[in-house]
Structures are given as C-alpha cells and as structure tokens.
Design a protein around this motif. Sequence first.
Motif, mmCIF file in Angstrom:
data_model
loop_
_atom_site.group_PDB
_atom_site.id
_atom_site.type_symbol
_atom_site.label_atom_id
_atom_site.label_comp_id
_atom_site.label_asym_id
_atom_site.label_seq_id
_atom_site.Cartn_x
_atom_site.Cartn_y
_atom_site.Cartn_z
ATOM 1 N N ARG A 1 0.821 -1.221 0.000
ATOM 2 C CA ARG A 1 0.000 0.000 0.000
ATOM 3 C C ARG A 1 0.850 1.263 0.000
ATOM 4 O O ARG A 1 0.477 2.275 -0.566
ATOM 5 C CB ARG A 1 -0.905 0.022 1.236
ATOM 6 C CG ARG A 1 -2.060 -0.924 1.170
ATOM 7 C CD ARG A 1 -2.995 -0.689 2.342
ATOM 8 N NE ARG A 1 -2.362 -0.935 3.631
ATOM 9 C CZ ARG A 1 -2.502 -2.058 4.331
ATOM 10 N NH1 ARG A 1 -3.272 -3.015 3.883
ATOM 11 N NH2 ARG A 1 -1.901 -2.205 5.482
ATOM 12 N N ALA B 1 -6.287 -5.705 -4.879
ATOM 13 C CA ALA B 1 -5.739 -4.353 -5.015
ATOM 14 C C ALA B 1 -4.233 -4.367 -5.295
ATOM 15 O O ALA B 1 -3.696 -3.407 -5.847
ATOM 16 C CB ALA B 1 -6.018 -3.541 -3.747
ATOM 17 N N HIS B 2 -3.561 -5.444 -4.934
ATOM 18 C CA HIS B 2 -2.104 -5.529 -5.096
ATOM 19 C C HIS B 2 -1.683 -6.382 -6.274
ATOM 20 O O HIS B 2 -0.493 -6.551 -6.518
ATOM 21 C CB HIS B 2 -1.466 -6.127 -3.840
ATOM 22 C CG HIS B 2 -1.896 -5.484 -2.575
ATOM 23 N ND1 HIS B 2 -2.490 -6.183 -1.557
ATOM 24 C CD2 HIS B 2 -1.849 -4.195 -2.155
ATOM 25 C CE1 HIS B 2 -2.776 -5.367 -0.569
ATOM 26 N NE2 HIS B 2 -2.401 -4.147 -0.909
#
Length: 171
Positions: free
Chosen positions: A25, A50-51
Amino acid sequence: HVDSFGELQGVVLDLENMPLGRHLRTMPMLEGTFDHVTRLNLTLTELTDAHISLLDHFPRLRSLNVNGNSLTRFPRAVGRMRALTELNMRGNRIVLDAQGVADLRNLTRLQVLDLYGNPLGREPDIGSMRMLHTLILADTGIRTWPDGLFAQPRFRHFYLDMQYNEITYVP
C-alpha cells in the motif's frame, strides 16, 4: 530454478509468509520487469486484488504460487503468463467470471493447476491444456466436471481431485 538435468532455467523468488499486503500500500510502483524470475512463491503474503498488479512485472513465470491469500478474482496478469506450467491458487476466495474462465483457458502449457478451496462458481475450461496431469478442484463448489476434461487424451497418471463438491451433473 534448475530442471531435472541440472540446467539453469531462471531464478526463484520466494516471499512466502512475508506480509507484502500491508507494505504494498505504501511502496512506490515497481519499475521494470523481472524477466529472469521463473518461479514466484507468494504463499501467505496478504496479497489482495488491489495488489495484484505486482504480477505484471513477472511475465516469464513458469511456476506461480499464491496460496492462502485474499484474491477474489482470477488475475488478468496470470492469464497473460503463457509459459506457466504450474499454477497454485489454493485457499483464496476466487470466483471465476467469464473473463477469468477465458484467461485460464489460454494457459495451454499448464501441467499442474490447484484451485482447492476457492468458491469458483464456474468450472474451468481445461480443453486446451494438453500437458495437464494434476488438477485439484476440491471444495470449489462446482457441480460438474471441468469443461474440456476429455477434449484431449489425458496421461495415464492424470490426477483429478473433486472432493467435497456436490456433483449434480455428469456429462
């Protein structure tokens, strides 16, 4: 990463149990590609959807292990990894949509596919996976055999695990 003859195939990057999810993040975007890496182990690294762009930097993988993470869909980057022979995605929360089925279908060099414990929702299409010898679909919620199971002659030692599924249709 060496083959059975001891020939160098590439480099192994093993990040198992490293809490990447919480660090990705805040990390800057990776630049460049890691073409020299052919085996990547991201087991239990807190990887989420998300990664998943992290995988774009490893286009020449032959083996990918993302077991025990929090992925909910089949990563598009994986669908572009045409050299993959081994894909382990056990213990995520992956649901296959039409695009995920199509991306998975294009991995024609797969020899091992492990999707154990993912609520797939759809059966994968393995019809073009001529070299596939191990297919683990246990506890995935599928109701029938994978598409294309008999589209290719299968190895004598072909292993199919569909335990813990309520099979309601046999083609």
